[in-house]
Design a protein around this motif. Sequence first.
Motif, PDB file in Angstrom:
ATOM      1  N   VAL A  67       1.054  -1.295  -0.078  1.00 14.77           N
ATOM      2  CA  VAL A  67      -0.007   0.104   0.036  1.00 14.77           C
ATOM      3  C   VAL A  67       0.870   1.250  -0.004  1.00 14.77           C
ATOM      4  O   VAL A  67       1.731   1.371   0.860  1.00 14.77           O
ATOM      5  CB  VAL A  67      -0.844  -0.063   1.376  1.00 14.77           C
ATOM      6  CG1 VAL A  67      -1.670   1.240   1.198  1.00 14.77           C
ATOM      7  CG2 VAL A  67      -1.763  -1.291   1.228  1.00 14.77           C
ATOM      8  N   VAL A  68       0.767   1.967  -1.031  1.00 18.84           N
ATOM      9  CA  VAL A  68       1.560   3.384  -1.276  1.00 18.84           C
ATOM     10  C   VAL A  68       1.007   4.389  -0.043  1.00 18.84           C
ATOM     11  O   VAL A  68      -0.241   4.558  -0.186  1.00 18.84           O
ATOM     12  CB  VAL A  68       1.684   3.760  -2.354  1.00 18.84           C
ATOM     13  CG1 VAL A  68       2.367   5.169  -2.357  1.00 18.84           C
ATOM     14  CG2 VAL A  68       2.331   2.676  -3.373  1.00 18.84           C
ATOM     15  N   LEU A  69       1.694   4.820   0.625  1.00 18.45           N
ATOM     16  CA  LEU A  69       1.139   5.653   1.936  1.00 18.45           C
ATOM     17  C   LEU A  69       1.112   7.143   1.596  1.00 18.45           C
ATOM     18  O   LEU A  69       0.263   8.058   1.932  1.00 18.45           O
ATOM     19  CB  LEU A  69       1.878   5.350   3.211  1.00 18.45           C
ATOM     20  CG  LEU A  69       1.960   3.887   3.711  1.00 18.45           C
ATOM     21  CD1 LEU A  69       2.757   4.128   5.063  1.00 18.45           C
ATOM     22  CD2 LEU A  69       0.433   3.576   4.067  1.00 18.45           C
ATOM     23  N   ASN A  70       1.939   7.598   0.843  1.00 18.82           N
ATOM     24  CA  ASN A  70       1.795   9.037   0.489  1.00 18.82           C
ATOM     25  C   ASN A  70       2.559   9.172  -1.026  1.00 18.82           C
ATOM     26  O   ASN A  70       3.197   8.132  -1.555  1.00 18.82           O
ATOM     27  CB  ASN A  70       2.686   9.963   1.395  1.00 18.82           C
ATOM     28  CG  ASN A  70       4.241   9.647   1.679  1.00 18.82           C
ATOM     29  OD1 ASN A  70       4.521   9.109   0.859  1.00 18.82           O
ATOM     30  ND2 ASN A  70       4.781  10.087   2.810  1.00 18.82           N
ATOM     31  N   GLU A  71       2.591  10.395  -1.524  1.00 15.16           N
ATOM     32  CA  GLU A  71       3.190  10.573  -2.818  1.00 15.16           C
ATOM     33  C   GLU A  71       4.675  10.677  -2.776  1.00 15.16           C
ATOM     34  O   GLU A  71       5.552  10.690  -3.882  1.00 15.16           O
ATOM     35  CB  GLU A  71       2.771  12.187  -3.462  1.00 15.16           C
ATOM     36  CG  GLU A  71       3.110  13.280  -2.435  1.00 15.16           C
ATOM     37  CD  GLU A  71       2.223  14.466  -2.861  1.00 15.16           C
ATOM     38  OE1 GLU A  71       2.785  15.409  -2.491  1.00 15.16           O
ATOM     39  OE2 GLU A  71       1.473  14.382  -3.561  1.00 15.16           O
ATOM     40  N   ASP A  72       5.380  10.544  -1.554  1.00 20.14           N
ATOM     41  CA  ASP A  72       6.888  10.235  -1.512  1.00 20.14           C
ATOM     42  C   ASP A  72       7.087   8.941  -1.777  1.00 20.14           C
ATOM     43  O   ASP A  72       8.211   8.388  -1.532  1.00 20.14           O
ATOM     44  CB  ASP A  72       7.472  10.773  -0.338  1.00 20.14           C
ATOM     45  CG  ASP A  72       7.237  12.398  -0.177  1.00 20.14           C
ATOM     46  OD1 ASP A  72       7.455  12.980  -1.420  1.00 20.14           O
ATOM     47  OD2 ASP A  72       7.171  13.077   0.766  1.00 20.14           O
ATOM     48  N   LEU A  73       6.041   7.967  -2.022  1.00 24.63           N
ATOM     49  CA  LEU A  73       6.299   6.508  -2.369  1.00 24.63           C
ATOM     50  C   LEU A  73       6.705   5.664  -0.979  1.00 24.63           C
ATOM     51  O   LEU A  73       7.252   4.745  -1.108  1.00 24.63           O
ATOM     52  CB  LEU A  73       7.323   6.342  -3.206  1.00 24.63           C
ATOM     53  CG  LEU A  73       6.911   6.827  -4.747  1.00 24.63           C
ATOM     54  CD1 LEU A  73       7.990   6.286  -5.674  1.00 24.63           C
ATOM     55  CD2 LEU A  73       5.439   6.644  -5.216  1.00 24.63           C
TER      56      LEU A  73
END
Length: 314
Positions: A67-73
Amino acid sequence: MAQRRMFSKKITKSARFLRMPSSTQNLYFHLGLEADDDGVVEAFTVLRITGATEDDLRVLAAKDFIVVLNEDLVSFITDWTEHNKIRADRKVDTIYKDLLIQMLPDIEIKVRKQRSDVKNIEDNQWTTKGQPKDGIGKVRLGKDRLGKDRLDEVSLNQNSENNELKESSKTNNNDNKPNPLSFYENNGFGTLSPIVRDKIEAISKDFIQEGSSEQEADELIIKALELSAINNVRKWSYAEKVLINWNNKGHKTVKDVDAAEKNYQSRKGNNSYNQLNKTTPEEDEETKEFVRRSKERLAKEVAKYKPEDFDDFF
């Protein structure tokens, strides 16, 4: 944090896993190796190290392996507890704990417990049990240890401790410049070994090469050590990982770090990355094949008619 990771054959030999491209499978293994004790990993760094692409990451997300948690990967490995069983008294909490709870409210995070090989006698004096005499399991209390540390539960007043930590980061000479080496020894990290000294000097040179001044580099190192102390993880490995993250993001000063944190907090909760179209390469191929067959069927139907059959339409 553990230096070894395990992978369950239940996951890696499943059809769901083996149907993915080999580059995606390779990325998954590297993400597992780099993940912290809660299964959280900075996927962007791993992409750079392995040469994998964000398409591989999207495949893993679409297949529900991560699951990608934020746009910083920053990503979470969904089958982490199937792969690794980490003892609660050996666990180091992830630095992304708040983000993990926010994005996955139902997740069960193992609570860190007191080490079983250390027990409290009295007045902050500690002893080990069942350990050899080489110092394993001992807790070293620095001369200027701040606050009263308890292994079962540590309550830190962050504001007051930050002020004291900053004060102890100054050298005894008149120029009053920050000194990471003095800070390390004076704040409960233990005796400064030659290996850690070399690593501190190396990371300082890395920041200087990226444009930081010598003083700015020292301030960044002390900032990372402060963060380690506040989170009650007085280990150079923890601070080093934070510093590598800052360097990869191009932070050259403490002001850059503070500004990035403020910017992150302002957009917190924006999970736009997970809302992207998560089509896999296999799904794209299926779509192309469907279009090709549709064109062939249409061409066959049109071929049944002669040009004069269309005269009534014009």
